[in-house]
Scaffold this motif. Structure first.
Motif, PDB file in Angstrom:
ATOM      1  N   VAL A 194       0.733  -0.955  -0.274  1.00 58.17           N
ATOM      2  CA  VAL A 194       0.393   0.390  -0.430  1.00 58.17           C
ATOM      3  C   VAL A 194       0.819   0.986   0.103  1.00 58.17           C
ATOM      4  CG1 VAL A 194      -2.358   1.152   1.257  1.00 58.17           C
ATOM      5  CG2 VAL A 194      -1.737  -1.071   1.438  1.00 58.17           C
ATOM      6  N   ALA A 195       0.432   2.007  -1.368  1.00 58.63           N
ATOM      7  CA  ALA A 195       1.066   3.174  -1.092  1.00 58.63           C
ATOM      8  C   ALA A 195       0.825   4.619   0.678  1.00 58.63           C
ATOM      9  CB  ALA A 195       0.978   3.859  -2.411  1.00 58.63           C
ATOM     10  N   ARG A 196       2.373   5.169   0.777  1.00 62.78           N
ATOM     11  CA  ARG A 196       1.982   6.281   2.178  1.00 62.78           C
ATOM     12  C   ARG A 196       0.879   6.968   2.069  1.00 62.78           C
ATOM     13  NH1 ARG A 196       7.024  10.341   3.384  1.00 62.78           N
ATOM     14  NH2 ARG A 196       6.145  10.823   5.589  1.00 62.78           N
ATOM     15  N   HIS A 197       0.571   7.020   0.514  1.00 62.17           N
ATOM     16  CA  HIS A 197       0.030   8.316   0.403  1.00 62.17           C
ATOM     17  C   HIS A 197      -1.707   7.868  -0.279  1.00 62.17           C
ATOM     18  CE1 HIS A 197       2.431  11.713   0.947  1.00 62.17           C
ATOM     19  NE2 HIS A 197       3.026  11.263   0.410  1.00 62.17           N
ATOM     20  N   HIS A 198      -1.610   6.466   0.149  1.00 63.56           N
ATOM     21  CA  HIS A 198      -3.336   4.995  -0.795  1.00 63.56           C
ATOM     22  C   HIS A 198      -4.042   6.314  -0.446  1.00 63.56           C
ATOM     23  CE1 HIS A 198      -4.792   1.746  -1.388  1.00 63.56           C
ATOM     24  NE2 HIS A 198      -6.455   2.319  -0.292  1.00 63.56           N
ATOM     25  N   VAL A 199      -4.553   6.884   0.675  1.00 64.15           N
ATOM     26  CA  VAL A 199      -5.983   7.224   1.203  1.00 64.15           C
ATOM     27  C   VAL A 199      -6.187   8.641   0.027  1.00 64.15           C
ATOM     28  CG1 VAL A 199      -7.438   8.897   2.960  1.00 64.15           C
ATOM     29  CG2 VAL A 199      -5.732   6.563   3.394  1.00 64.15           C
ATOM     30  N   ALA A 200      -4.960   9.260   0.100  1.00 62.45           N
ATOM     31  CA  ALA A 200      -5.176  11.147  -0.801  1.00 62.45           C
ATOM     32  C   ALA A 200      -5.707  10.766  -2.117  1.00 62.45           C
ATOM     33  CB  ALA A 200      -3.487  11.551  -0.109  1.00 62.45           C
ATOM     34  N   LEU A 201      -4.562   9.475  -2.864  1.00 56.04           N
ATOM     35  CA  LEU A 201      -4.395   9.195  -3.644  1.00 56.04           C
ATOM     36  C   LEU A 201      -6.356   7.918  -4.380  1.00 56.04           C
ATOM     37  CD1 LEU A 201      -0.952   6.788  -4.298  1.00 56.04           C
ATOM     38  CD2 LEU A 201      -1.944   9.880  -5.873  1.00 56.04           C
ATOM     39  N   ALA A 239      -8.544   9.176  -2.580  1.00 59.28           N
ATOM     40  CA  ALA A 239      -9.500  10.054  -2.647  1.00 59.28           C
ATOM     41  C   ALA A 239      -9.866  10.687  -4.355  1.00 59.28           C
ATOM     42  CB  ALA A 239      -9.637  11.004  -1.423  1.00 59.28           C
ATOM     43  N   LEU A 240      -8.492  11.437  -4.572  1.00 60.25           N
ATOM     44  CA  LEU A 240      -8.218  12.229  -5.477  1.00 60.25           C
ATOM     45  C   LEU A 240      -9.155  11.348  -7.050  1.00 60.25           C
ATOM     46  CD1 LEU A 240      -5.300  14.418  -5.010  1.00 60.25           C
ATOM     47  CD2 LEU A 240      -7.248  14.723  -4.402  1.00 60.25           C
ATOM     48  N   LEU A 241      -8.755  10.260  -6.780  1.00 59.83           N
ATOM     49  CA  LEU A 241      -8.962   9.466  -8.331  1.00 59.83           C
ATOM     50  C   LEU A 241     -10.853   9.056  -8.274  1.00 59.83           C
ATOM     51  CD1 LEU A 241      -7.572   8.163 -10.287  1.00 59.83           C
ATOM     52  CD2 LEU A 241      -7.163   5.985  -9.618  1.00 59.83           C
ATOM     53  N   PHE A 242     -10.976   9.117  -6.885  1.00 58.95           N
ATOM     54  CA  PHE A 242     -12.458   9.791  -6.534  1.00 58.95           C
ATOM     55  C   PHE A 242     -12.652  10.782  -7.011  1.00 58.95           C
ATOM     56  CE2 PHE A 242     -15.983  10.958  -4.393  1.00 58.95           C
ATOM     57  CZ  PHE A 242     -16.986  10.605  -4.477  1.00 58.95           C
ATOM     58  N   TYR A 266     -20.596  23.182 -22.664  1.00 53.02           N
ATOM     59  CA  TYR A 266     -19.308  24.029 -21.664  1.00 53.02           C
ATOM     60  C   TYR A 266     -18.914  22.954 -20.399  1.00 53.02           C
ATOM     61  CZ  TYR A 266     -22.320  28.435 -23.501  1.00 53.02           C
ATOM     62  OH  TYR A 266     -22.065  29.351 -24.694  1.00 53.02           O
ATOM     63  N   LEU A 267     -20.531  22.175 -19.763  1.00 58.82           N
ATOM     64  CA  LEU A 267     -20.057  20.835 -18.610  1.00 58.82           C
ATOM     65  C   LEU A 267     -19.072  20.491 -19.459  1.00 58.82           C
ATOM     66  CD1 LEU A 267     -21.135  19.244 -16.737  1.00 58.82           C
ATOM     67  CD2 LEU A 267     -22.182  17.607 -17.864  1.00 58.82           C
ATOM     68  N   SER A 268     -18.682  19.986 -20.412  1.00 63.18           N
ATOM     69  CA  SER A 268     -17.557  19.196 -21.423  1.00 63.18           C
ATOM     70  C   SER A 268     -16.246  19.299 -20.903  1.00 63.18           C
ATOM     71  CB  SER A 268     -17.729  18.801 -22.821  1.00 63.18           C
ATOM     72  OG  SER A 268     -19.110  17.904 -23.016  1.00 63.18           O
ATOM     73  N   LEU A 269     -16.252  21.310 -21.683  1.00 67.00           N
ATOM     74  CA  LEU A 269     -15.361  22.367 -20.832  1.00 67.00           C
ATOM     75  C   LEU A 269     -14.298  21.855 -19.637  1.00 67.00           C
ATOM     76  CD1 LEU A 269     -13.049  23.548 -22.169  1.00 67.00           C
ATOM     77  CD2 LEU A 269     -14.484  25.636 -22.180  1.00 67.00           C
ATOM     78  N   ILE A 270     -15.215  22.274 -18.798  1.00 65.98           N
ATOM     79  CA  ILE A 270     -15.496  22.070 -17.112  1.00 65.98           C
ATOM     80  C   ILE A 270     -15.018  21.037 -16.870  1.00 65.98           C
ATOM     81  CG2 ILE A 270     -16.439  23.220 -15.170  1.00 65.98           C
ATOM     82  CD1 ILE A 270     -18.414  24.520 -16.660  1.00 65.98           C
ATOM     83  N   THR A 271     -15.636  20.072 -16.893  1.00 68.27           N
ATOM     84  CA  THR A 271     -14.798  18.478 -16.405  1.00 68.27           C
ATOM     85  C   THR A 271     -13.978  18.251 -17.103  1.00 68.27           C
ATOM     86  OG1 THR A 271     -15.801  17.305 -18.220  1.00 68.27           O
ATOM     87  CG2 THR A 271     -16.770  18.060 -15.853  1.00 68.27           C
ATOM     88  N   ALA A 272     -12.807  18.821 -18.193  1.00 69.66           N
ATOM     89  CA  ALA A 272     -11.675  18.651 -18.834  1.00 69.66           C
ATOM     90  C   ALA A 272     -11.170  19.244 -18.565  1.00 69.66           C
ATOM     91  CB  ALA A 272     -11.760  18.684 -20.396  1.00 69.66           C
ATOM     92  N   THR A 273     -11.067  20.773 -18.087  1.00 67.93           N
ATOM     93  CA  THR A 273     -10.238  21.075 -17.144  1.00 67.93           C
ATOM     94  C   THR A 273      -9.748  21.136 -16.174  1.00 67.93           C
ATOM     95  OG1 THR A 273     -11.482  22.789 -19.002  1.00 67.93           O
ATOM     96  CG2 THR A 273      -9.820  23.566 -16.868  1.00 67.93           C
ATOM     97  N   PHE A 274     -10.576  20.512 -14.790  1.00 60.88           N
ATOM     98  CA  PHE A 274     -10.906  20.233 -14.086  1.00 60.88           C
ATOM     99  C   PHE A 274      -9.845  18.794 -13.771  1.00 60.88           C
ATOM    100  CE2 PHE A 274     -11.927  17.212 -10.587  1.00 60.88           C
ATOM    101  CZ  PHE A 274     -12.350  17.828  -9.288  1.00 60.88           C
ATOM    102  N   THR A 275      -9.882  17.863 -15.160  1.00 57.42           N
ATOM    103  CA  THR A 275      -9.668  16.794 -14.696  1.00 57.42           C
ATOM    104  C   THR A 275      -7.610  17.215 -15.561  1.00 57.42           C
ATOM    105  OG1 THR A 275     -10.265  16.037 -17.082  1.00 57.42           O
ATOM    106  CG2 THR A 275     -11.464  14.919 -15.343  1.00 57.42           C
ATOM    107  N   SER A 276      -8.230  17.691 -16.277  1.00 59.74           N
ATOM    108  CA  SER A 276      -6.392  18.086 -16.682  1.00 59.74           C
ATOM    109  C   SER A 276      -5.584  18.345 -15.466  1.00 59.74           C
ATOM    110  CB  SER A 276      -6.715  19.250 -18.064  1.00 59.74           C
ATOM    111  OG  SER A 276      -7.236  17.685 -18.597  1.00 59.74           O
ATOM    112  N   MET A 312      -2.424  14.389  -8.596  1.00 57.61           N
ATOM    113  CA  MET A 312      -2.389  12.989  -8.668  1.00 57.61           C
ATOM    114  C   MET A 312      -0.646  12.923  -8.516  1.00 57.61           C
ATOM    115  SD  MET A 312      -5.954  11.280  -9.255  1.00 57.61           S
ATOM    116  CE  MET A 312      -5.526  10.970 -10.813  1.00 57.61           C
ATOM    117  N   TYR A 313      -0.744  12.681  -9.663  1.00 56.66           N
ATOM    118  CA  TYR A 313       1.204  12.496 -10.107  1.00 56.66           C
ATOM    119  C   TYR A 313       2.111  12.223  -9.161  1.00 56.66           C
ATOM    120  CZ  TYR A 313       5.220  11.432 -13.477  1.00 56.66           C
ATOM    121  OH  TYR A 313       6.010  10.555 -13.101  1.00 56.66           O
TER     122      TYR A 313
END
Length: 505
Positions: A284-291, A293-296, A449-459, A465-466
């Protein structure tokens, strides 16, 4: 004799001190060779808070290898049905509203009902997966899904329709969680291409459902057929819109593959079906919970945008872009078709590209295409091209995200349940918002508009996360350790060396 014996003893220990480094090196080399051959045959995957599971990941001749391929094909068939079951809601959304005498803005809460069930099913699946036969669990979930899909065309009350959608969502959540974990448990380190194949099947089903719903059954518009052919047309009071027969076809397909899992359960004799315990601690990674949660959050935005676009591009094309129903259905199928084709290609790309590289390519493509959709959504040519690019860019994000996290920490049924819950929440919230707003503002490109907002957020989220996964003091990449051939062997040798040091003392 006594002094000679003592002298001999001192010489013996002096020789050990002079050659200690070489001797330990030889021992570690021999142990490393033995560990290499052992670890090629098996891979230990630990469950946090529970016993470790030993999985066969190398090719094995005979029934075991054949059984893994049969199981993989059955899972791909089940995800094909899952994709059809989820995406058929988009092209039949207006017809469902007509069946219950509602408009689309007043019935968008069925997305909430389905996704709420999906969340519950994901949590239940994460718990039950380690406590019962996965074949039996998936077989029952598919059987209940097929029964619910069959009942949907005959719903005439909005509350009843929502209840069926919620129950179907629950069984599909169990299937989604169990299918992803079962692929990881079956193929281990080599699950990348098989994970892509699993989600390619889902995309292929999503591509097929608009064709089944609108091009195969809905080509006569909104005409209806009586369910009771012996009654006269004038006295018939219970009719079904033609596109609703797509639910019957899809439910029959899902029922067929549920039987496959029941057969697999009755004939299961492979060690893959019963986890075996093994000593050790979970990787288990040291930041398992944080990773996690962010991937969530990452999957919340990504899956929400994917489902919203796939569900409402048909409505957007007809109401905003002025396309006919046949053209809009073709655009809907183009989105899912390119989506499926890109996932099919990703099966081969996963063998030569790391999951992080695939995710970066997807993020760049989705951001650029969604920006162009916001600017040129009223032009049909741009809508076709950018929709196809957007579908291709969204294709491999989910399976690559799971494979990417597996490089840094252990992905178990509980972890996969968190991902599916995040995806289900996104599927519940974002399409419901879009459905409500489209009913209020039909002449605005809100979907784009939704597509652009979510694409920017995930980018923005993925580099965070990395950075967290590769931060100093973290465990590092499990796969990188496996690739250089020293990580796990070095860890095992350290324990071995510690035992030898205690013996010498």
């Amino acid at each position: 004799m006594t002094s000679s014996g003592v002298k001999h003893k001192h010489v013996r220990f002096a020789s050990m001190e002079d050659q200690e480094e070489d001797t330990l090196f030889d021992k570690k080399t021999d142990a490393g060779l033995e560990l290499r051959s052992a670890l090629k045959a098996t891979e230990r995957t630990a469950t946090p808070g529970g016993p470790d599971r030993v999985k066969v990941v190398g090719g094995r001749s005979g029934e075991g290898s054949f059984g893994r391929w049969v199981l993989t094909l059955s899972l791909c068939g089940s995800f094909l049905g899952l994709g059809m079951s989820i995406s058929v809601l988009g092209p039949t959304f207006k017809d469902l509203a007509e069946n219950v005498n509602k408009d689309i803005s007043n019935i968008s809460y069925i997305f909430v009902g389905r996704s709420a069930g999906y969340i519950g099913g994901s949590l239940v699946g994460g718990v039950l997966f380690d406590r019962m036969s996965p074949h039996l669990l998936l077989g029952f979930s598919m059987l209940l899904t097929s029964l619910g899909m069959y009942a949907i065309p005959f719903c005439r009350q909005a509350a009843v329709l929502t209840a069926f959608m919620s129950s179907i969502g629950m069984t599909m959540g169990v299937l989604d969680t169990g299918g992803n974990v079962l692929i990881l448990n079956t193929w281990g380190e080599h699950s990348g291409p098989h994970m892509q194949a699993l989600h390619f099947s889902y995309a292929a089903g999503a591509f097929a459902s608009p064709i089944i719903a609108k091009m195969l059954f809905g080509h006569h518009g909104n005409s209806t057929h009586s369910v009771h052919p012996n009654t006269s047309h004038s006295s018939s009071t219970f009719t079904v819109t033609e596109s609703m027969w797509a639910y019957v076809v899809i439910s029959s397909f899902v029922f067929l593959f549920s039987l496959f899992f029941f057969v697999l359960h009755s004939r299961s004799t492979s060690p893959l079906d019963k986890p075996r315990t093994s000593p050790g601690r979970p990787l288990v990674a040291r930041h398992h919970v944080a990773l996690v949660a962010l991937l969530f959050l990452f999957f919340f935005a990504y899956v929400g945008a994917e489902v919203a676009y796939g569900s409402f591009i048909f409505t957007f094309a007809t109401d905003y872009a002025g396309m006919s129903q046949a053209e809009a259905a073709g655009l809907n199928s183009a989105f899912w078709g390119v989506f499926a084709a890109a996932r099919g290609l990703a099966i081969f790309f996963a063998a030569c590209l790391r999951p992080g590289a695939l995710i970066l390519l997807c993020l760049v493509g989705s951001t650029v295409s969604s920006l162009l959709l916001c600017l040129f959504s009223s032009q049909n040519v741009s809508l076709w091209v950018c929709t196809s690019l957007y579908g291709a860019s969204m294709a491999t994000t989910f399976p690559s995200g799971i494979s990417w996290l597996e490089q840094y920490t252990t992905v178990t049924a509980h972890t996969a349940a968190v991902f599916v819950v995040g995806a289900a929440l996104g599927e519940m919230v974002l399409p419901a918002i879009v459905g409500f707003l489209l009913g209020k503002f039909p002449h605005q490109p809100l979907l784009m508009y939704l597509s652009l907002i979510t694409a920017t957020f995930t980018s923005i989220l993925f580099p965070v996360m990395y950075k967290l996964a590769s931060a100093p003091g973290s465990q590092g990449s499990k796969r990188a350790d496996a690739d250089d051939g020293d990580g796990e062997y070095r860890q095992a040798l350290l324990y071995s060396g510690g035992d030898e040091e205690e013996e010498l003392n």
